[in-house]
Design a protein around this motif. Sequence first.
Motif: not given
Lengths: 529, 1048
Positions: A75-76, A78, A254, A270-272, A274, A277, A322, A326-329
């Motif tokens: 959300g948000g 704006g 990485v 770099y930590t893996g 995501t 999103r 709602n 949402s974005a894929p993982s």
Amino acid sequence: MKNILYLTVLGIVTIFGLGSCKKYLDVNSNPNSATTSTPELILPQALTSTANVVNSYNTMGAELGGYMANAGGYGGFGSAVTYSFGTGDYQGLWTSTYDNLTDYQWIITHTEGDLNYGFYNAAAKIMKAFDFQLLVDTYNDVPYSDAFQEKKNLTPKYDDAKAIYDSLYALLDNAIKTINDAQADLDNNASSSVKQFSNNDVMFGGNMDNWKKFANTVKLRLAVRARGILTFNNQYDPVGFLTQDAEVNPGYQVASGKQNPEYNTWGYTYTGATGNRAWIPTKWIASFYNGSKLDDYRGYAILNGFATPSTFPVNQLGYESNSVLSAPSAGGWITPYEDKSNNIGVLKGPSAPMQIITAAESDFLQAEAALVGGLGVDADPKVLFYQGILDSYKYVYRLADGSYDLSSWDPQADYQAYLDLNPDSYLVNFDLATTDAEKLEAIITQKYIAMNMVNSDQGWNDFRRTGYPKIVNGSTSGTATFASLQSVSTRADKLPARILYPTSESSYNNENVPKDVNQFTSRIFWDPE
Amino acid sequence: MRRKLLTCFLLLFSVLFSKVIDAQTVTGKVISSETKAPLQGVSVQVAGSNVGAMTNSDGEFSIDVPKGSKTIEFSFIGYKPQKVAVSNSPITVSLVPGANELTEVVVTAGGIVRKKRELGTAQTSISGATLTEAKAVNIAGGLIAKAAGLQVQGTTGGVNPNYRIILRGNRSLTGNNQALIVLDNVIVPNEVIGNLNPDDVESLNVLQGAGAAALYGSKASNGAIIITTKKGRSGSTSVRFAQTETVEHVAFFPVMQSRFGQGGSSYGYDSNGFPLFSSIENQSYGPPFNGAIVPLGVPLEDGSQDSTKYAGNDTRKDFWQTGLTSQSDFSLSTGDAVSTLYLSGQYASVKGTTPKDKFNRASLRINGTRKIKDGKLNATYSLGFTQNNYNITTQTLDIYNNMLNMPSNIDITRYANWQTDPFANPNGYYNPWYLNPYWEIDSYRQTVRNNYLVGNVQLTYSPTKWLDFTVRQGMTYESQYNKNWNNSFNYTEYAKAASSNSKSDISAGVSDAVNQSTNLLSDAFFQIHTKKNSFSFNLIGGGQWNQDQYKGVGVSASPLVVPDLYNVGNLVGIPGASESNYLARTMGVYGDFRIGYKDYLYLHVTGRNDWTSILPPNNRSFFYPSADISFLASSALKPLQNSNVISYLKLRAGVSKVGEVNLPGTYGAYQLQRTFSQQAGFPYGSLPGFGLDNRLVSDNLKPELTKQYEFGFDLNLFQDRITSSVTWYHSTTSNQTVSTGISSASGGSSYLTNVGETMSQGLETDLHASVFRNKDWQVRVGGNFTYLDNKVLSINGDLINQIALASYGDGSGSYAKAGYAFPVIMGFDYMRDDQGHVIVDANTGLPTKDPNLKVLGNAVAKDRLGLDFNVRYKNLTLAGLFEYRGGYVMYFGGGSDYDWAGTGIRTTIFNRGRFVFPNSVYEDPSKPGSYIKNDNITLTDGNGNAGFWTDDLNRALSANYVSSGAFWKLRELSISYDLSSAVKRSKFIKSATLSLQGRNLFVWLPKTNFYTDPEYSEVAASSNGVGITGISSAPPSRYYGATFAITF
């Protein structure tokens, strides 16, 4: 008497102390940071920073230009969905570009007139022109002639956008000449001490012909965009325009802050973990791939989840509910290749090079110039048009390591398939475009598709300049327009014309920053009414 | 250089050592003439010298009197001073209650002991006993509200709260404003005050003004707090043990709504028009609570479903646990004719209110004095070592914030067992956006160990009666080991899919840093004091050398390979690494001349020149003078000498100029040149790449200059039963060293230069009265009041008129703004008409945000009042301290989040329905520019997660979250019972005390502040950006405990 002796001793101690005072206090040289540098050290960093800058402009262009919409679960948004921009919106573009330019300017200042550093001087000038065009295309008038004076002028005046374009064109001519002069010295003077690039040229690996091609292409970009408003000499170095993708790769890997910037933003950190999103592809851009407007295998390569239309996460900008997926993982743009570190598409991997100007863009620029004539490009627009589509396929299908997996992702084959799948659209079948307007629409629309998450800002610039790809003003259909459903724009197309000057300028350069800039009515000089 | 100096001193002293002079030891006891009880802490001074001692708890003293001295002076607060002839046999002195101000001595700048009456500047003495009345673990906590002009602000909660200590308001815009801390005459870093054993403090002297402190050098422009630790007492040996147990409870929570639970309009509406419930929603915009059992979250992979009662609960409060502080003290004090010794140890362990947060602190101290060569040479030394250890979670802010966002139908305490309970495990936790706080506590940790070694040695040589030489070497050594780590979590594919991928894997990381700093301070000075006719003269001259050195290295790694092994070696990829080194030096020479006339008129001038390594060579030397005058009207003027009303009246005035170098960064070192650094991820393998850093620096940086004047009086009435003190001061600071933002197009983004001027002026008053006193009863009440007017006069003309000291992303925050109080809260407000009514749209009823950043109020208390009382009945003492602060506002930055979440109390003030925007007007359609009072146009959507409360028109308006910062606090309350009479029969036990005490017991806030303690700050205690409160640490606490102390 003895007391006087004590005082004398103390006095001597004090005077002795003061005598060594200077040495005692001269301890203020910095052991933590360098206070001097060389062009050799600055250039690779500046080029890599330009890659970061290009990534930021891509984000802005993707959000405003119809490539990205708000994702479910966040959300948000704006002003990103209402276009009621404040001076804080996208202000990082301004600061990061000028920050980058400060480095190029340092090289120029420290090498000007020194033939030995001719290549460095020319490269810095070419990149300065490149950066300034990004600024002008985003903000119109910006500080140019007064900029980088440091303490001598803390409040630089703004220059007219058209005058800056003129200066940039001249700057590029100057850079090409400098390269040629330095090259001639290298070729003809046995004791030449012209410094050649080593591995610190993280864009072209020291290939000066490519630098000149890059300069020619930026000149063409300036000329095409200012067509009808500004006139240039239209003379290009015979080396021609970019035929390969101009990409920066300092050795992305990485590690924290060392990944390909676009992959780092939209793919994985770099930590893996995501990346961002909060945004997913628009229904609008999907319609150019999924058959709704055109059929295009590149959709599978670029858009995550494209293969399963029922669950493919797309949205229309400004639609908040709602029910928005949402974005894929892995985020919206990491697709479908198994190895996410050596991928195809637009997020090829953490160590993939970062595109600055692609060959496809160079092709489409030439195609447009050839079509309209008078810009010094004498060729068949149709040939260049198809070359552009093919180069886009080649870009999208290429793996991070530069190789191709021809068994599944053959760019030549799928390019051919593209032509076969869309025989009736003049946007693909150039021969069906009968008028110059249709031809231009075909070129710009294909360029817009080629710029999807590559250099999305260029797609947004072309839309503002040409009105292509065509939208239906005021429509609420996500495939008819990419304007936000929550747009507060006063324009018929419900889109913004630009972003606003950053807060820092109204705070620190208020006397000079143009007033009454409105995001809906203040257009860039090349943007027709 | 330093080595050469040392050699010189050794040489000097080998000369001086050769001289030997005799002294005589005098012992005795001091009692009250009224009660015959022994008096502890009586100042015993050899007349005409600096040799002094204090009586112990039995009233006993021992003092070495230099040959030739004939008189010993005794002085004690509340009693008349007395002079007694030196005698060979022990003497008993009986003090009569009454005026003492004439002879009371205090430690002033440079460690020089002065009679109070000589001082022309304001100062406040606080005894160690007053400081530790409520057993604050941190000395700063014990200082609150105890001196006029001193503002101690507890900026955080947690296991070891941070304090900001300010005297006479802010002077520097962005530089240091905190008071200089001087421990046993050695300047120490501010952190030391929080790591001292409060029981080691003998006395603490607050020098409010720059003038009083000027001799300490350029760091003194902020005033100074001079801490003197205890010394052993000659002639008696005592051993003290004490044990204190303190309980800590969370005292204050933001007021949240508890009528509506999770859900929102994006799930649709029910037949009553309320938005629908949602089992996964985090926003509390669902239907009103009905007590039904509802599902929570999504079903787990095995099909089981979490559920909850749909009713508000208080478990957000239950999450915080009862803290416990345990403090054990030991001290030994002894002394004989030639030497004294004080040893002490303290161990404090704290269990915080945040579960699993722990802190402990161990302190050791050895202080001693020794007289050599018959008292001609005096050696003193003190050495204190403190080690503290933190073991805390780094996510307190996140946890607190999550719980305040959390719908109140969730019982958070059910999720403690995340290892075994599938609903508490991150995979099954109901909320896809926020982590289980209990998992966060276990998975994000920090361990910190700080070591502080603070010591000094001092030699004073007095070859003749009128001359002393003193050399002193002080050292502060600090080291810190800091380790942060977080655990990884890999979600199941089911959990990821079921949360629409909102749950995403967390990778482990670790960072480790070590740093150390050494501060050296060398002093050498002489003092000449002599009398001629009615005049007394005192001249001090000396030099000071100061060196600060810092070294820090840090490494970090993420992600990690082997689970639960938090070592940088256990990584994938490339570790992060950093190193920093700093060295700065200052030297100064100073002179101090005081001339007295007939013990009632004193004129005092000082001058000091400093040279500092961190400024450009042409500006590195600067001189600053001060002067003050003290006039004892009660001694000088005939009518007053015999007055029954006025027992003491001193008029005083002072003026000073002090330069302070306020360059940013550690010690301000290395700020003069533009730097280059590896940027954009460089180096990549063997390829380096540098870029210009963004700060430009003026070629002509200068010190900030504080000019201050003050005047006031000290007045005691009715034989000192009423004591009072009034001071007015005015101070301006110019040449502000500021790193201002500049246009990026100029080739940098900030510019370090001297601009601007600030002003502070104010009134400091203190009034105490012994309202009743007899053999059994003693009632003393009083207080101090401070008025502060603190302003920014100018910044940089037209270019820059405001500087954000601390701000949020939208620009709202704490600012220095020319022409306004310093600092001010700036933020966004609604468009208003001339009368201040909010202008709404005539059709929608919606207000409009004013796009300009506006001043919403000053951020620092204008008025502060401390009220204390002390009632003693026989052996029972009741003492308390109230504090009021007012005349300022605070900005609670988190308020907008809770309105977004729907947990904020504001979201229910109109019962989630349509409402008329309060105090609003709309434009008259027939007469544009004039406005009609709005009492019927309602906002269409006062509900739902896309309604007014979550809209920017509510949440982006900082003014909605600015409230009065006023408060009353019951800071301290203690009851103690002196068991001495009960244990008198014992031969071993000298005294025993049992006490109960509480701190921050109650706070009274105005109704408009339902958020937090106005003292709290979102920024570090060292930042000037005060006034934005938040939830960056555990919620405010109250403390209560008990102490048992026994002395042998």
